[in-house]
Design a protein around this motif. Structure first.
Motif, PDB file in Angstrom:
ATOM      1  N   ALA A  40       0.804  -1.223   0.000  1.00 29.34           N
ATOM      2  CA  ALA A  40       0.000   0.000   0.000  1.00 29.34           C
ATOM      3  C   ALA A  40       0.839   1.276   0.000  1.00 29.34           C
ATOM      4  O   ALA A  40       0.291   2.380  -0.110  1.00 29.34           O
ATOM      5  N   LEU A  41       2.165   1.151   0.111  1.00 33.62           N
ATOM      6  CA  LEU A  41       3.050   2.317   0.079  1.00 33.62           C
ATOM      7  C   LEU A  41       3.286   2.730  -1.371  1.00 33.62           C
ATOM      8  O   LEU A  41       3.855   1.976  -2.150  1.00 33.62           O
ATOM      9  N   ARG A  42       2.841   3.925  -1.724  1.00 36.57           N
ATOM     10  CA  ARG A  42       2.913   4.373  -3.121  1.00 36.57           C
ATOM     11  C   ARG A  42       4.040   5.371  -3.392  1.00 36.57           C
ATOM     12  O   ARG A  42       4.671   5.343  -4.448  1.00 36.57           O
ATOM     13  N   GLU A  64      -3.658   8.707   1.497  1.00 34.82           N
ATOM     14  CA  GLU A  64      -3.184   9.082   2.829  1.00 34.82           C
ATOM     15  C   GLU A  64      -1.803   9.708   2.666  1.00 34.82           C
ATOM     16  O   GLU A  64      -0.882   9.064   2.146  1.00 34.82           O
ATOM     17  N   ILE A  65      -1.642  10.952   3.082  1.00 30.63           N
ATOM     18  CA  ILE A  65      -0.423  11.722   2.822  1.00 30.63           C
ATOM     19  C   ILE A  65       0.228  12.082   4.162  1.00 30.63           C
ATOM     20  O   ILE A  65      -0.347  12.799   4.973  1.00 30.63           O
ATOM     21  N   VAL A  66       1.428  11.558   4.363  1.00 26.57           N
ATOM     22  CA  VAL A  66       2.165  11.750   5.623  1.00 26.57           C
ATOM     23  C   VAL A  66       3.396  12.609   5.345  1.00 26.57           C
ATOM     24  O   VAL A  66       4.136  12.354   4.389  1.00 26.57           O
ATOM     25  N   SER A  67       3.614  13.612   6.188  1.00 28.71           N
ATOM     26  CA  SER A  67       4.823  14.436   6.099  1.00 28.71           C
ATOM     27  C   SER A  67       5.615  14.297   7.396  1.00 28.71           C
ATOM     28  O   SER A  67       5.055  14.443   8.488  1.00 28.71           O
ATOM     29  N   LYS A 114      13.849  20.263   5.090  1.00 27.09           N
ATOM     30  CA  LYS A 114      13.971  18.902   4.574  1.00 27.09           C
ATOM     31  C   LYS A 114      12.855  18.066   5.193  1.00 27.09           C
ATOM     32  O   LYS A 114      12.652  18.111   6.415  1.00 27.09           O
ATOM     33  N   PHE A 115      12.153  17.308   4.342  1.00 26.11           N
ATOM     34  CA  PHE A 115      11.088  16.466   4.879  1.00 26.11           C
ATOM     35  C   PHE A 115      10.818  15.287   3.953  1.00 26.11           C
ATOM     36  O   PHE A 115      11.169  15.304   2.775  1.00 26.11           O
ATOM     37  N   LEU A 116      10.199  14.255   4.534  1.00 22.90           N
ATOM     38  CA  LEU A 116       9.741  13.107   3.771  1.00 22.90           C
ATOM     39  C   LEU A 116       8.265  13.289   3.460  1.00 22.90           C
ATOM     40  O   LEU A 116       7.469  13.604   4.355  1.00 22.90           O
ATOM     41  N   GLN A 117       7.917  13.097   2.197  1.00 21.06           N
ATOM     42  CA  GLN A 117       6.518  13.112   1.773  1.00 21.06           C
ATOM     43  C   GLN A 117       6.161  11.680   1.370  1.00 21.06           C
ATOM     44  O   GLN A 117       6.776  11.121   0.456  1.00 21.06           O
ATOM     45  N   ILE A 118       5.185  11.101   2.061  1.00 16.35           N
ATOM     46  CA  ILE A 118       4.870   9.682   1.907  1.00 16.35           C
ATOM     47  C   ILE A 118       3.384   9.522   1.607  1.00 16.35           C
ATOM     48  O   ILE A 118       2.542  10.094   2.308  1.00 16.35           O
ATOM     49  N   TRP A 119       3.063   8.752   0.561  1.00 22.50           N
ATOM     50  CA  TRP A 119       1.672   8.478   0.207  1.00 22.50           C
ATOM     51  C   TRP A 119       1.381   6.996   0.419  1.00 22.50           C
ATOM     52  O   TRP A 119       2.167   6.125   0.009  1.00 22.50           O
TER      53      TRP A 119
END
Length: 238
Positions: A40-42, A64-67, A114-119
């Protein structure tokens, strides 16, 4: 047990001047048929945004968008009326659901953010959009894994996600060992090494390398340097 190794140097890369982004999975102009998603990790984007710059208002739905900020101050605005700033130690999530507009920018002009953008693909589609953010004590992840994202219906302490998924962060001292029990039935774990060097189930990993692990219940992690590790525990079918 199945594993897939993703070297940091083989990620997609786009430098737009104001944005320097590395893509673990196919995204925008980067396409690799072997890196579409892990369960499910896109999307897992490793972004650096120049001072005062950012992403203009744009839409999302049914994602679902996680920062996860790594340094600096990231300002967020959305169509639900939220205006917030997130920093290292905090985690933000948006359940885009039926549709949402948002923008993200570097609040400061004199330093990068700096950040991680995760869908993550959602469990339920077309839900009402929702937003959440939470601050976590970095001390609580020393030589162990701290849950920072967890399913909405769980009591696991993370920001709530519309999926049977858990994100955990660990800061491991050189030489420390730990095990991680995969939380979801039929889930796999995508381990992303933010800093340092670790060995996971015998596979050596360096900074920004990743290892996807499935069809097992537990993974063994040993740090061979002071390390920071993100574990993304997601359904392999959804």
């Amino acid at each position: 047990m199945k594993t897939i190794f993703h070297k940091a140097s083989e990620r997609g890369h786009a430098n737009h001047g104001w944005l320097d982004s590395y893509h673990s999975f196919s995204f925008a102009g980067f396409h690799d048929p072997n890196k579409i998603h892990f369960g499910a990790l896109r999307v897992l984007n490793d972004d650096t945004v120049a001072g005062g710059m950012g992403f203009g208002t744009h839409p999302h739905d049914n994602m679902e968008i996680v920062s996860i900020p790594l340094s600096g101050d990231l300002e967020h605005k959305d169509s639900m009326g939220n205006t917030t700033v997130i920093r290292k130690g905090e985690v933000q999530i948006m359940s885009a659901g039926t549709g949402i507009y948002h923008s993200e920018k570097n609040k400061n002009h004199g330093e990068t953010v700096k950040f991680l953008q995760i869908w993550v693909f959602p469990k339920l589609r077309n839900i009402n959009p929702r937003y959440d953010q939470k601050e976590f004590s970095i001390e609580e992840r020393k030589n162990k894994f701290q849950t920072v994202v967890s399913p909405l219906e769980s009591n696991d302490g993370g920001v709530g996600i519309n999926q049977d998924a858990w994100f955990s962060l660990g800061n491991l001292d050189n030489g420390s060992t730990t095990n991680y029990q995969i939380k979801g039935k039929n889930n796999g774990v995508y381990a992303f090494i933010l800093e340092g060097e670790v060995e996971i189930n015998g596979q050596k990993l360096g900074r920004r390398d990743a290892l996807g692990i499935s069809e097992t219940d537990i993974i063994a992690i040993k740090a061979s340097a002071d390390s920071e590790v993100l574990l993304i525990d997601v359904p392999m079918s959804f």
